[in-house]
Design a protein around this motif. Sequence first.
Motif, short mmCIF file in Angstrom:
data_model
loop_
_atom_site.label_atom_id
_atom_site.label_comp_id
_atom_site.label_asym_id
_atom_site.label_seq_id
_atom_site.Cartn_x
_atom_site.Cartn_y
_atom_site.Cartn_z
N TYR A 85 -3.07 -10.54 -2.61
CA TYR A 85 -2.95 -10.45 -4.06
C TYR A 85 -3.93 -11.46 -4.66
O TYR A 85 -3.93 -12.62 -4.24
CB TYR A 85 -1.56 -10.86 -4.56
N PHE A 86 -4.76 -11.04 -5.58
CA PHE A 86 -5.60 -11.92 -6.38
C PHE A 86 -5.17 -11.68 -7.82
O PHE A 86 -5.46 -10.62 -8.37
CB PHE A 86 -7.09 -11.61 -6.23
N HIS A 87 -4.49 -12.64 -8.42
CA HIS A 87 -3.92 -12.46 -9.75
C HIS A 87 -4.67 -13.34 -10.74
O HIS A 87 -4.57 -14.57 -10.67
CB HIS A 87 -2.43 -12.82 -9.70
N TYR A 88 -5.40 -12.71 -11.66
CA TYR A 88 -6.17 -13.41 -12.69
C TYR A 88 -5.29 -13.55 -13.93
O TYR A 88 -4.71 -12.56 -14.40
CB TYR A 88 -7.41 -12.59 -13.03
N ARG A 100 -4.76 -7.76 -11.58
CA ARG A 100 -4.49 -8.15 -10.20
C ARG A 100 -5.12 -7.15 -9.23
O ARG A 100 -5.04 -5.94 -9.43
CB ARG A 100 -2.98 -8.20 -9.99
N TRP A 101 -5.75 -7.67 -8.20
CA TRP A 101 -6.28 -6.88 -7.10
C TRP A 101 -5.31 -7.07 -5.94
O TRP A 101 -5.06 -8.21 -5.51
CB TRP A 101 -7.66 -7.36 -6.68
N ASP A 102 -4.80 -5.97 -5.43
CA ASP A 102 -3.79 -6.04 -4.38
C ASP A 102 -4.19 -5.18 -3.19
O ASP A 102 -4.87 -4.16 -3.34
CB ASP A 102 -2.45 -5.47 -4.85
N ARG A 103 -3.71 -5.59 -2.05
CA ARG A 103 -3.73 -4.73 -0.87
C ARG A 103 -2.41 -4.96 -0.16
O ARG A 103 -2.14 -6.05 0.36
CB ARG A 103 -4.88 -5.06 0.06
N HIS A 104 -1.56 -3.97 -0.24
CA HIS A 104 -0.24 -4.01 0.41
C HIS A 104 0.37 -2.61 0.31
O HIS A 104 -0.05 -1.81 -0.53
CB HIS A 104 0.68 -5.06 -0.23
N PRO A 105 1.32 -2.31 1.16
CA PRO A 105 1.98 -1.00 1.04
C PRO A 105 2.64 -0.85 -0.33
O PRO A 105 3.29 -1.79 -0.81
CB PRO A 105 3.03 -1.02 2.14
N TRP A 142 -16.38 -10.32 -11.04
CA TRP A 142 -15.67 -9.68 -12.15
C TRP A 142 -15.34 -10.73 -13.22
O TRP A 142 -15.51 -10.46 -14.42
CB TRP A 142 -14.38 -9.02 -11.64
N ILE A 143 -14.91 -11.91 -12.80
CA ILE A 143 -14.58 -12.97 -13.77
C ILE A 143 -15.85 -13.40 -14.52
O ILE A 143 -15.80 -13.60 -15.75
CB ILE A 143 -13.91 -14.17 -13.06
#
Length: 154
Positions: A85-88, A100-105, A142-143
Motif C-alpha cells: 500500500y502506498f497511501h498519499y 492509494r496504490w495497492d497490490r493485494h487480493p 506522480w507526486i
Amino acid sequence: MTGPPRDDDATSGDDDSTSTGELDVPTLRTVGRRAASHPLVASWEFRPTSTSPRELELRIDANGYPRDVDDVRLDVHWFTTDDYYFHYVETRGDERYQCRWDRHPKTDAPRAHFHPPPDAGTAMESPLGTHHLDVLFTVLDWISERVESLHSSD
C-alpha cells in the motif's frame, strides 16, 4: 508543521480480509533510504517505532507545495508477499486529498489497483508491478506531477 490525522482504515486494505503476509521491514528500510534521495522527500521513519514498525512514513517537503497545503506524507506498507500500500495524504486545514496504490487480493478489483484522488475512491486497475523501487519512484513521479499541477493552477 503537524501531521494530518491518521486513518488506519484508509491503509488497511479496504474490507477484504485476505492476509498480505508479514511486513517486510528490510525492504521498507531500502525504500526509505532510496526515497530520501528524491528532492521531494524530507525524511522517513518507521511508525509507531523503529523496533516495532507497522508502516514506513515518508514526509514530503510541504515547502515545495503552494502555501495552502499544510502537510503531505506517503505511508508505505510492503509485505513479504510483494503486496503493498502506498497511501498519499495531502492536507489543507481540515480537508484531505488522498489516493492509494495497492497490490493485494481484493474481491472487486484487480490485485494491483489504484484508489484515485481526491478521496481514494473506487479501485481501478493499476499498471504498477512488484519491484519495490519501481513502485516507489513511479509514485514519487506522480507526486512531482501533482506539485507541478498545483503550482500551474495557482
